[in-house]
Design a protein around this motif. Structure first.
Motif: not given
Length: 330
Positions: A316-330
């Motif tokens: 879960n921590a790895t999934v959260v980290d991935f989405f946090s980076k991939a869907l980072r606000a621009h």
């Protein structure tokens, strides 16, 4: 390729516990309209400042704030697609981890392919269309829609939901590969499912493919994807979004290398790839309660020495980290 070890478990557990302190998970149960079928049942998790309490939903108990107020603004949205015969609650712990980290999460109960009704389990190309309807609902009809950033949408899929996710991000399966694979490997789950149904999988039409691809989805996590071989060699050439791909090393349902490995090789961009030692197919599901384990032991039993609870802290921590980076606000 990445594997998970004890050190990563402990680090991820620390991150997960730290993240859990940031928000509480609000929860709503609802329905999304589907013009081509009955309303789609969904579970929605989101950040909330309300106090949580244990809530039993069948054999599953979650600590959530039911109908608590939504907290935040411009939040990313993640859709969850379950596996064959599954439920929108099958990945509730991953949904809660994402909500705790500031995501809105919507998990669908796929029509005709869930624990209560598998009458359309072989109609796998209808699943991506259902996901589109849920996205429509979350962005246009859900009462908390104002907090969602429509430019930050991700998707998580397991097993048949992994196939669904790949189709939703631009994958085009070649169903002509199914018959020869099933002749060679009749014990594979999909082959047994088809044999039991007495049906053949019809090639996806151009309209089905068009209705599947959803450019609103900007990142994807795919775990143990069903029919992975149907995307080889070039069925994923149009996938442009970042993908995190997971494989259970001891998956007897979708054996290596016909599924996740076939997807890994077909993706045009190298995915964030994780192979989980000693894990079985169903270890990607949330750890089971004793009540669920008593009624569904096949999906709740892990191999000796495999700690599903510890794995999910890391997962879960790895999934959260991935989405946090991939869907980072621009």
């Amino acid at each position: 390729m990445k594997t998970l070890n004890t050190k990563r478990f402990s680090v991820a557990l620390t991150l997960a516990l730290a993240g859990a302190c940031a928000h509480a998970a609000g929860f709503q149960h609802g329905f999304a309209a589907d013009p081509d079928g009955k309303p789609l049942e969904i579970g929605i998790w989101y950040p909330s400042s309300a106090a949580v309490q244990p809530v039993a939903m069948g054999p599953t108990t979650m600590s959530v704030a039911v109908k608590g107020p939504v907290q935040g603004k411009a939040l990313p949205l993640v859709l969850i697609s379950h596996g064959t015969g599954g439920s929108y609650l099958g990945h509730f712990d991953t949904a809660m981890a994402l909500a705790d980290a500031g995501f809105v999460v919507a998990a669908v109960m796929h029509t005709g392919d869930n624990y209560a009704d598998q009458s359309r389990a072989v109609d796998i190309m209808d699943r991506p269309r259902q996901i589109r309807r849920v996205i429509d609902h979350m962005l246009a009809s859900w009462d908390g829609r104002a907090v969602i950033d429509p430019a930050r949408v991700g998707m998580f899929g397991f097993s048949a939901g992994g196939f669904t996710t790949l189709a939703n991000i631009g994958g085009v399966p070649d169903f002509s590969k199914i018959e020869p694979v099933c002749r060679q490997y009749p014990g594979d789950f999909a082959c047994q499912l088809l044999a039991k149904s007495g049906s053949n999988v019809s090639p996806p039409t151009a309209s089905a493919i068009a209705n599947a691809t959803d450019p609103r989805i900007k990142a994807a996590v795919v775990a143990a994807p069903a029919l992975g071989f149907s995307f080889a060699p070039d069925g994923l050439k149009n996938v442009k979004v970042p993908v995190q791909l997971w494989r259970a090393e001891d998956d007897a349902i979708l054996p290596h290398p016909r599924y996740a490995e076939a997807v890994r090789l077909a993706l045009p961009q190298t995915p964030d790839y994780h192979a989980v030692p000693k894990a079985g197919h169903f270890d990607f599901l949330a750890p089971c309660s004793s009540a669920l384990a008593s009624i569904a032991p096949p999906i709740c039993t892990s191999a000796p020495g495999f700690d599903r609870v510890a794995f999910h802290a890391s997962f879960n921590a790895t999934v959260v980290d991935f989405f946090s980076k991939a869907l980072r606000a621009h």
